[in-house]
Motif scaffolding. Structure first.
Motif, PDB file in Angstrom:
ATOM      1  N   ARG A  81      55.548  30.779  47.911  1.00  0.00           N
ATOM      2  CA  ARG A  81      56.388  30.274  49.005  1.00  0.00           C
ATOM      3  C   ARG A  81      57.809  30.829  48.904  1.00  0.00           C
ATOM      4  NH1 ARG A  81      52.004  28.736  50.661  1.00  0.00           N
ATOM      5  NH2 ARG A  81      51.452  26.627  51.281  1.00  0.00           N
ATOM      6  N   ARG A  85      59.715  33.280  51.553  1.00  0.00           N
ATOM      7  CA  ARG A  85      60.943  32.810  52.206  1.00  0.00           C
ATOM      8  C   ARG A  85      62.111  33.771  51.985  1.00  0.00           C
ATOM      9  NH1 ARG A  85      59.974  27.146  52.205  1.00  0.00           N
ATOM     10  NH2 ARG A  85      57.900  26.982  53.151  1.00  0.00           N
ATOM     11  N   GLY A 232      62.556  35.020  57.454  1.00  0.00           N
ATOM     12  CA  GLY A 232      62.761  34.414  56.160  1.00  0.00           C
ATOM     13  C   GLY A 232      64.217  34.044  55.942  1.00  0.00           C
ATOM     14  N   ASP A 233      64.501  33.563  54.752  1.00  0.00           N
ATOM     15  CA  ASP A 233      65.877  33.229  54.393  1.00  0.00           C
ATOM     16  C   ASP A 233      66.556  34.487  53.862  1.00  0.00           C
ATOM     17  OD1 ASP A 233      65.433  30.556  55.024  1.00  0.00           O
ATOM     18  OD2 ASP A 233      64.632  30.142  53.033  1.00  0.00           O
ATOM     19  N   TYR A 289      69.045  30.891  46.129  1.00  0.00           N
ATOM     20  CA  TYR A 289      69.675  29.742  46.790  1.00  0.00           C
ATOM     21  C   TYR A 289      70.932  29.249  46.077  1.00  0.00           C
ATOM     22  CZ  TYR A 289      65.421  29.625  49.564  1.00  0.00           C
ATOM     23  OH  TYR A 289      64.392  29.957  50.416  1.00  0.00           O
ATOM     24  N   LYS A 296      65.945  23.381  45.539  1.00  0.00           N
ATOM     25  CA  LYS A 296      64.888  24.237  46.072  1.00  0.00           C
ATOM     26  C   LYS A 296      63.722  24.361  45.091  1.00  0.00           C
ATOM     27  CE  LYS A 296      66.181  25.571  50.187  1.00  0.00           C
ATOM     28  NZ  LYS A 296      65.316  25.374  51.380  1.00  0.00           N
TER      29      LYS A 296
END
Length: 463
Positions: A81, A85, A232-233, A289, A296
């Motif tokens: 995941r 992302r 995505g991020d 992040y 997260k």
């Protein structure tokens, strides 16, 4: 010599047949398995309270036996995941896109990459890692989306999952049910997985190529417009993504080297992979992040655990019942087996050996049939404990071949139920490729059935 069979043995055998019947009707087996555990406890102990408590305790025993597998799948999904992302998955796969220049190269490249990634990530996460990047490339060179989905299914949910040589979730389930070491099942499965894989993938491509030449299957304009690329991020620089995309495979290669060097198998190998995955998850989450990295990490772990228990939820009741055929019975109900018993399944095997003439051909085709039937529930995993138990029974009857029969039952169950034939098990690949899962199942049917027949005949000679 075996002991005289009792009502306990008869009830266990009856419930195996009922479970198979329920699976054929494509209904859930949880209720039947719970009633089976209850009746076995009631007959063995003559105590209503112990029998009722045994239901819960059998679930605890099954979860304890399966927990390592559930956890490693959960953390692998959690890691996949965060890779998706942050866009790292695209960087990891994109170098292979330059080699895809024809439909044939697209089919075999997607298939082989899917197989390799599935060994480490399992097929469902692998589909997400692979499909979004390679599907548009495959469509541009003329491979229909259905062909890409077939490659993902046959190589990932078929070859990789039926052998499961890295994570070792499938062979552990069947080996435990058959009462033999995991390594024996894995060694016996190698020639069978190779035969099954070669027959199905080559035949599937031959049929696909024939239809493409006839013009009955081609890339449509709608497919070309379909890319399924999710946003995505965008938190990592391109340089960071490239570094991480190189680091992750290196870490897994180190794991594989350590496994071979130290001869790690089963739970030890799974723990090594799981620990590495958790380390990668934490590293990438913190780098990507930063200030929100701590939260997260927890969020991605929750996603992974939700997936893991959702997938293995249907497995726990059926595993709880089939563990009653061996060591699980004593663990749950104590020493309440008939005098001289070596376990319910072993007793049935001895009885079969003493009373029914069983040939190698009967044993192999029966294991393939049982594996295929148990896969009809769309799990693939819920029935491989049954395959292992029946393999043990037949091996006692013919006096050999327990590892080969166990591997054969595992292969049949996973190829049918793990995501190549049962339409509702095809959803991951069908969704990423935007094709009808029922059409995908129909396309897979002839190659898989022919593959199972050929593999069964080969297994007969390997006994």
């Amino acid at each position: 010599m075996g002991i005289e069979l009792t009502l306990l043995h008869g009830v266990y055998l009856l419930f195996i047949l009922i479970i198979i019947g329920v699976m054929i009707m494509r209904r859930d087996t949880s209720l039947v398995c719970v009633i089976g555990v209850f009746l076995l406890g009631l007959i063995a102990t003559s105590s209503l309270s112990i029998a009722v408590s045994g239901i819960f305790n059998s679930f605890i025993y099954a979860i304890k036996e399966l927990l390592g597998t559930i956890l490693v799948i959960s953390v692998i999904v959690a890691m996949s995941r965060v890779l998706i992302r942050l866009g790292i998955n695209e960087v990891m796969i994109s170098p292979f896109a330059k080699f895809i220049r024809t439909p044939a190269l697209a089919y075999w490249t997607i298939g082989i990459l899917m197989m390799v990634i599935s060994w480490f990530f399992w097929p469902s996460p692998a589909v997400a890692l692979l499909g979004a990047v390679l599907l548009p490339v495959a469509l541009r060179v003329g491979l229909p989306a259905l062909g890409a989905a077939m490659a993902m299914n046959l190589f990932g949910h078929g070859i990789a999952l039926s052998g499961d040589y890295i994570i070792q979730g499938a062979p552990k389930l069947t080996a435990d049910a058959a009462g033999i070491p995991v390594g024996d099942v894995m060694a016996a499965s190698v020639p069978l997985v190779i035969v099954m894989g070669v027959v199905t993938t080559v035949l599937a491509y031959w049929i696909l190529r024939k239809d493409m030449q006839k013009g009955t299957l081609q890339v449509s304009e709608e497919e070309l417009q379909f890319t399924n690329e999710a946003e995505g991020d965008q938190l990592l620089s391109d340089r960071s993504k490239k570094l991480l995309a190189v680091l992750i495979p290196i870490l897994f290669l180190i794991d594989v080297t350590v496994m071979f060097t130290l001869n790690l198998q089963g739970g030890d190998a799974t723990a090594l992979i799981g620990g590495t995955v958790i380390f990668i998850l934490m590293l990438i989450s913190m780098l990507g992040y930063q200030d929100k990295g701590l939260e997260k990490i927890t969020a991605f772990l929750i996603e992974g655990f939700q997936f893991g228990f959702k997938v293995f939820g249907p497995v726990i009741p059926i595993a709880a019942f089939f563990y009653m055929g061996d060591a699980g019975f004593i663990a749950v109900f104590g020493e309440n087996l008939p005098e001289g018993s070596q376990g319910i399944v072993n007793d049935l095997g001895y009885a079969l050996a003493n009373n029914v003439p069983v040939h190698e051909a009967v044993a192999t085709f029966t294991l393939t049939g049982v594996g295929a039937i148990t896969g009809l529930d769309g799990s693939g995993f819920s029935g491989i404990s049954l395959a292992g138990s029946i393999a043990g029974l037949f091996a006692v009857a013919i006096g050999k071949g327990i590892a080969t029969l166990t591997a054969l039952g595992q292969i049949a169950a996973i190829w049918v139920g793990g995501g190549t034939l049962v339409p509702w098990a095809l959803i991951p690949a069908a969704a990423i490729c935007n094709v009808d899962p029922f059409e995908l199942a129909r396309r897979n049917m002839i190659p898989v059935i022919v593959g199972l027949l050929v593999t069964t005949v080969v297994a007969m000679f390997l006994l």
